[in-house]
Design a protein around this motif. Structure first.
Motif, mmCIF file in Angstrom:
data_model
loop_
_atom_site.group_PDB
_atom_site.id
_atom_site.type_symbol
_atom_site.label_atom_id
_atom_site.label_comp_id
_atom_site.label_asym_id
_atom_site.label_seq_id
_atom_site.Cartn_x
_atom_site.Cartn_y
_atom_site.Cartn_z
ATOM 1 N N PRO A 1 -5.807 3.591 12.622
ATOM 2 C CA PRO A 1 -6.746 4.287 11.887
ATOM 3 C C PRO A 1 -6.286 4.924 10.638
ATOM 4 C CG PRO A 1 -7.251 4.922 14.329
ATOM 5 C CD PRO A 1 -6.031 4.044 14.095
ATOM 6 N N GLU A 2 -5.067 5.385 10.709
ATOM 7 C CA GLU A 2 -4.620 5.925 9.239
ATOM 8 C C GLU A 2 -4.112 5.109 8.383
ATOM 9 O OE1 GLU A 2 -3.415 6.544 12.515
ATOM 10 O OE2 GLU A 2 -1.341 6.826 12.713
ATOM 11 N N ASP A 3 -4.313 3.625 8.567
ATOM 12 C CA ASP A 3 -4.361 2.526 7.758
ATOM 13 C C ASP A 3 -5.552 2.565 6.871
ATOM 14 O OD1 ASP A 3 -2.428 0.724 10.035
ATOM 15 O OD2 ASP A 3 -1.620 1.802 8.326
ATOM 16 N N THR A 4 -6.524 3.186 7.229
ATOM 17 C CA THR A 4 -7.681 3.004 6.514
ATOM 18 C C THR A 4 -7.620 3.503 4.995
ATOM 19 O OG1 THR A 4 -9.100 3.354 8.454
ATOM 20 C CG2 THR A 4 -10.123 3.650 6.502
ATOM 21 N N ALA A 5 -7.854 2.438 4.128
ATOM 22 C CA ALA A 5 -7.697 2.911 2.531
ATOM 23 C C ALA A 5 -8.054 1.821 1.917
ATOM 24 C CB ALA A 5 -6.054 2.910 2.485
ATOM 25 N N VAL A 6 -8.138 1.864 0.604
ATOM 26 C CA VAL A 6 -8.469 0.985 -0.309
ATOM 27 C C VAL A 6 -7.130 0.253 -0.639
ATOM 28 C CG1 VAL A 6 -9.145 0.106 -2.503
ATOM 29 C CG2 VAL A 6 -10.614 1.950 -1.173
ATOM 30 N N TYR A 7 -6.950 -0.991 -0.635
ATOM 31 C CA TYR A 7 -5.674 -1.397 -0.900
ATOM 32 C C TYR A 7 -5.732 -2.270 -2.301
ATOM 33 C CZ TYR A 7 -3.828 -0.733 3.795
ATOM 34 O OH TYR A 7 -3.561 0.045 5.019
ATOM 35 N N TYR A 8 -4.634 -2.051 -3.081
ATOM 36 C CA TYR A 8 -4.634 -2.726 -4.255
ATOM 37 C C TYR A 8 -3.357 -3.716 -4.410
ATOM 38 C CZ TYR A 8 -7.629 1.133 -5.554
ATOM 39 O OH TYR A 8 -8.633 2.120 -5.387
ATOM 40 N N CYS A 9 -3.663 -4.733 -5.116
ATOM 41 C CA CYS A 9 -2.661 -5.495 -5.532
ATOM 42 C C CYS A 9 -2.032 -5.215 -6.674
ATOM 43 C CB CYS A 9 -3.314 -7.091 -5.597
ATOM 44 S SG CYS A 9 -1.923 -8.419 -6.147
ATOM 45 N N PHE A 10 -0.542 -5.326 -6.837
ATOM 46 C CA PHE A 10 0.172 -4.811 -8.192
ATOM 47 C C PHE A 10 0.943 -6.122 -8.596
ATOM 48 C CE2 PHE A 10 2.479 -2.088 -11.011
ATOM 49 C CZ PHE A 10 3.581 -2.548 -10.682
ATOM 50 N N GLU A 11 1.119 -6.365 -9.642
ATOM 51 C CA GLU A 11 2.082 -6.951 -10.313
ATOM 52 C C GLU A 11 2.744 -6.494 -11.576
ATOM 53 O OE1 GLU A 11 0.815 -11.271 -10.458
ATOM 54 O OE2 GLU A 11 0.540 -11.421 -8.418
ATOM 55 N N ALA A 12 3.857 -6.714 -11.873
ATOM 56 C CA ALA A 12 4.514 -6.243 -12.972
ATOM 57 C C ALA A 12 5.379 -7.347 -13.826
ATOM 58 C CB ALA A 12 5.523 -5.142 -12.802
ATOM 59 N N GLY A 13 5.263 -7.560 -15.098
ATOM 60 C CA GLY A 13 5.896 -8.475 -15.879
ATOM 61 C C GLY A 13 6.097 -8.317 -17.398
ATOM 62 N N SER A 14 6.380 -9.296 -18.122
ATOM 63 C CA SER A 14 6.806 -9.067 -19.236
ATOM 64 C C SER A 14 5.752 -8.446 -20.134
ATOM 65 C CB SER A 14 7.311 -10.125 -20.097
ATOM 66 O OG SER A 14 8.411 -10.913 -19.378
ATOM 67 N N TYR A 15 4.524 -8.627 -19.764
ATOM 68 C CA TYR A 15 3.322 -8.188 -20.484
ATOM 69 C C TYR A 15 2.816 -6.966 -20.023
ATOM 70 C CZ TYR A 15 3.723 -12.757 -22.352
ATOM 71 O OH TYR A 15 4.114 -13.982 -23.021
ATOM 72 N N GLY A 16 3.379 -6.278 -18.977
ATOM 73 C CA GLY A 16 2.979 -4.915 -18.386
ATOM 74 C C GLY A 16 2.549 -4.911 -17.018
ATOM 75 N N ASN A 17 1.936 -3.794 -16.737
ATOM 76 C CA ASN A 17 1.580 -3.667 -15.274
ATOM 77 C C ASN A 17 0.061 -3.706 -15.070
ATOM 78 O OD1 ASN A 17 4.385 -2.822 -14.735
ATOM 79 N ND2 ASN A 17 3.727 -0.624 -14.985
ATOM 80 N N PHE A 18 0.030 -4.536 -13.839
ATOM 81 C CA PHE A 18 -1.451 -5.018 -13.701
ATOM 82 C C PHE A 18 -1.936 -4.690 -12.246
ATOM 83 C CE2 PHE A 18 -1.614 -7.045 -17.561
ATOM 84 C CZ PHE A 18 -0.181 -7.664 -17.861
ATOM 85 N N TRP A 19 -3.160 -4.271 -12.223
ATOM 86 C CA TRP A 19 -3.871 -3.795 -10.957
ATOM 87 C C TRP A 19 -5.103 -4.809 -10.577
ATOM 88 C CZ3 TRP A 19 -1.252 -0.258 -7.584
ATOM 89 C CH2 TRP A 19 -0.465 0.475 -8.541
#
Length: 115
Positions: free
Chosen positions: A87-105
């Motif tokens: 139950p404590e895993d309940t959350a909104v999960y976000y994908c994240f990527e970082a590269g030469s052009y910045g951070n993206f969500w």
């Protein structure tokens, strides 16, 4: 720029499994880190998994041994396999990527663990 879209969230019973997917588009050849974060109501966003192109994958302490991140680079996909969900895993999960052009969500996908 890089665009990210998550999928695969939903309602699951405690002890169950889910696999989240993250589809990337845009300048994906510039990416050198992929990962997943989550945010529960009233809490700060926290690390779930962090996978650099070079180096070791890191997991948040609360998910070690239960969650696994993987990457299909040719198809610009990142996955999060979640087992033995609590139950404590309940959350909104976000994908994240970082590269030469910045951070993206990505916009996030809701995971709810409840009986």
């Amino acid at each position: 720029q890089v665009q990210l879209v998550e999928s695969g969230g939903g309602l699951v019973q405690p002890g169950g499994s889910l696999r989240l997917s993250c589809a990337a588009s845009g300048r994906t050849n510039s990416i050198y880190v992929v990962g997943w974060y989550r945010q529960a109501p009233g809490k700060q966003r926290e690390l779930v998994a962090h996978m650099p192109s070079v180096g070791s994958t890191q997991y948040g302490d609360s998910v070690k041994g239960r969650f696994t991140i993987s990457r299909d680079k040719p198809n610009n996909m990142v996955y999060l396999q979640m087992n033995s969900l609590k139950p404590e895993d309940t959350a909104v999960y976000y994908c994240f990527e970082a590269g030469s052009y910045g951070n993206f969500w990505g916009p996030g996908t809701q995971v709810t663990v409840s009986s």
